[in-house]
Design a protein around this motif. Structure first.
Motif, PDB file in Angstrom:
ATOM      1  N   ASP A  68      29.607 -67.100 -15.048  1.00 16.96           N
ATOM      2  CA  ASP A  68      29.264 -67.377 -16.449  1.00 16.96           C
ATOM      3  C   ASP A  68      27.843 -67.905 -16.583  1.00 16.96           C
ATOM      4  O   ASP A  68      27.618 -69.092 -16.752  1.00 16.96           O
ATOM      5  N   TRP A  69      26.877 -67.005 -16.495  1.00 12.41           N
ATOM      6  CA  TRP A  69      25.478 -67.398 -16.591  1.00 12.41           C
ATOM      7  C   TRP A  69      25.015 -67.484 -18.041  1.00 12.41           C
ATOM      8  O   TRP A  69      25.572 -66.871 -18.944  1.00 12.41           O
ATOM      9  N   TRP A  85      21.707 -55.498 -25.145  1.00 12.76           N
ATOM     10  CA  TRP A  85      22.764 -54.821 -24.409  1.00 12.76           C
ATOM     11  C   TRP A  85      22.970 -55.529 -23.082  1.00 12.76           C
ATOM     12  O   TRP A  85      22.066 -56.130 -22.535  1.00 12.76           O
ATOM     13  N   ASN A  86      24.210 -55.517 -22.611  1.00 10.22           N
ATOM     14  CA  ASN A  86      24.652 -56.160 -21.362  1.00 10.22           C
ATOM     15  C   ASN A  86      24.563 -57.681 -21.397  1.00 10.22           C
ATOM     16  O   ASN A  86      24.635 -58.332 -20.351  1.00 10.22           O
ATOM     17  N   ALA A  87      24.408 -58.263 -22.582  1.00 10.78           N
ATOM     18  CA  ALA A  87      24.428 -59.712 -22.776  1.00 10.78           C
ATOM     19  C   ALA A  87      24.586 -59.980 -24.275  1.00 10.78           C
ATOM     20  O   ALA A  87      24.241 -59.131 -25.093  1.00 10.78           O
ATOM     21  N   THR A  88      25.081 -61.152 -24.582  1.00 14.07           N
ATOM     22  CA  THR A  88      25.106 -61.599 -25.978  1.00 14.07           C
ATOM     23  C   THR A  88      23.882 -62.470 -26.166  1.00 14.07           C
ATOM     24  O   THR A  88      23.727 -63.492 -25.489  1.00 14.07           O
ATOM     25  N   VAL A  99      23.752 -64.793 -22.941  1.00 14.70           N
ATOM     26  CA  VAL A  99      24.962 -65.177 -22.225  1.00 14.70           C
ATOM     27  C   VAL A  99      25.614 -63.910 -21.693  1.00 14.70           C
ATOM     28  O   VAL A  99      25.637 -62.879 -22.371  1.00 14.70           O
ATOM     29  N   ASN A 100      26.160 -64.000 -20.485  1.00 15.48           N
ATOM     30  CA  ASN A 100      26.787 -62.843 -19.854  1.00 15.48           C
ATOM     31  C   ASN A 100      27.910 -62.264 -20.717  1.00 15.48           C
ATOM     32  O   ASN A 100      28.479 -62.954 -21.554  1.00 15.48           O
ATOM     33  N   THR A 101      28.215 -61.014 -20.472  1.00 13.31           N
ATOM     34  CA  THR A 101      29.398 -60.400 -21.057  1.00 13.31           C
ATOM     35  C   THR A 101      30.566 -60.722 -20.133  1.00 13.31           C
ATOM     36  O   THR A 101      30.381 -61.311 -19.063  1.00 13.31           O
ATOM     37  N   ASP A 102      31.760 -60.316 -20.517  1.00  6.91           N
ATOM     38  CA  ASP A 102      32.913 -60.654 -19.676  1.00  6.91           C
ATOM     39  C   ASP A 102      32.921 -59.897 -18.354  1.00  6.91           C
ATOM     40  O   ASP A 102      33.548 -60.319 -17.399  1.00  6.91           O
ATOM     41  N   TRP A 103      32.188 -58.828 -18.231  1.00 12.67           N
ATOM     42  CA  TRP A 103      32.206 -58.039 -17.003  1.00 12.67           C
ATOM     43  C   TRP A 103      31.015 -58.295 -16.075  1.00 12.67           C
ATOM     44  O   TRP A 103      30.994 -57.800 -14.952  1.00 12.67           O
ATOM     45  N   ASN A 104      29.996 -59.036 -16.478  1.00 10.63           N
ATOM     46  CA  ASN A 104      28.842 -59.261 -15.589  1.00 10.63           C
ATOM     47  C   ASN A 104      28.502 -60.745 -15.423  1.00 10.63           C
ATOM     48  O   ASN A 104      27.366 -61.098 -15.159  1.00 10.63           O
ATOM     49  N   GLY A 105      29.511 -61.606 -15.526  1.00  9.00           N
ATOM     50  CA  GLY A 105      29.262 -63.039 -15.452  1.00  9.00           C
ATOM     51  C   GLY A 105      29.106 -63.589 -14.053  1.00  9.00           C
ATOM     52  O   GLY A 105      28.503 -64.630 -13.867  1.00  9.00           O
ATOM     53  N   GLY A 110      21.710 -63.871  -4.074  1.00  8.05           N
ATOM     54  CA  GLY A 110      20.929 -62.663  -3.810  1.00  8.05           C
ATOM     55  C   GLY A 110      21.235 -61.536  -4.774  1.00  8.05           C
ATOM     56  O   GLY A 110      20.546 -60.515  -4.768  1.00  8.05           O
ATOM     57  N   GLY A 111      22.240 -61.693  -5.616  1.00  5.01           N
ATOM     58  CA  GLY A 111      22.611 -60.658  -6.582  1.00  5.01           C
ATOM     59  C   GLY A 111      21.769 -60.733  -7.844  1.00  5.01           C
ATOM     60  O   GLY A 111      20.980 -61.658  -8.044  1.00  5.01           O
ATOM     61  N   THR A 112      21.936 -59.734  -8.700  1.00  6.45           N
ATOM     62  CA  THR A 112      21.177 -59.679  -9.943  1.00  6.45           C
ATOM     63  C   THR A 112      22.088 -59.432 -11.138  1.00  6.45           C
ATOM     64  O   THR A 112      23.190 -58.901 -11.002  1.00  6.45           O
TER      65      THR A 112
END
Length: 141
Positions: A68-69, A85-88, A99-105, A110-112
């Motif tokens: 939850d970033w 897109w891909n964030a609120t 803020v992250n969406t429910d699928w990319n939180g 090392g990830g993005t």
């Protein structure tokens, strides 16, 4: 006699104050249990034209895994976010919050996480440089 009693009372008091100061300084220096400062890098790529822009934002997590970033920044020009897109993404004045969406939180070490914004501007659209991930400042991308 009175002077001797006062001297004896001062020593325990001084020792107690020193002990309390030591405990407080150790507690202040320790991070909260389970809490770690986010470490990140943000690459912010802008494609601008007269009156508008799109920006691709890529956040690289350099610290512990994040769930939850929340990425914040401040525009120094007169940019206004109109869609994302891909964030609120919300904006109040010059302050922007993504803020992250429910699928990319979840972002592992090392990830993005990547998202984009589209908006308008009238006189200037400089890229922001004060990104913060979950409240911790990010380095330049």
């Amino acid at each position: 006699m009175r002077t001797r009693v006062l001297r004896l009372l001062r020593r325990p008091w001084t020792a107690a104050v020193a002990a309390v100061a030591l405990v407080v300084s150790v507690l202040v220096a320790m991070p909260a249990s389970g809490a770690s400062a986010a470490a990140c890098r943000v690459d912010h790529t802008v494609d601008a034209w007269a009156g508008g822009y799109t920006a691709r934002v890529r956040v690289t997590n350099l610290g512990p895994a994040v769930n939850d970033w929340r990425l914040t920044w401040t525009y120094t020009g007169d940019q206004q976010v109109t869609s994302a897109w891909n964030a609120t993404v919300t904006q109040t004045g010059a302050s922007v919050v993504a803020v992250n969406t429910d699928w990319n939180g979840t972002v592992p070490t090392g990830g993005t996480a990547e998202f984009g914004v589209q908006g308008t501007w009238r006189s200037a659209a400089p890229a922001p440089d004060d990104f913060a991930l979950n409240g911790s400042p990010c380095g330049d991308g």
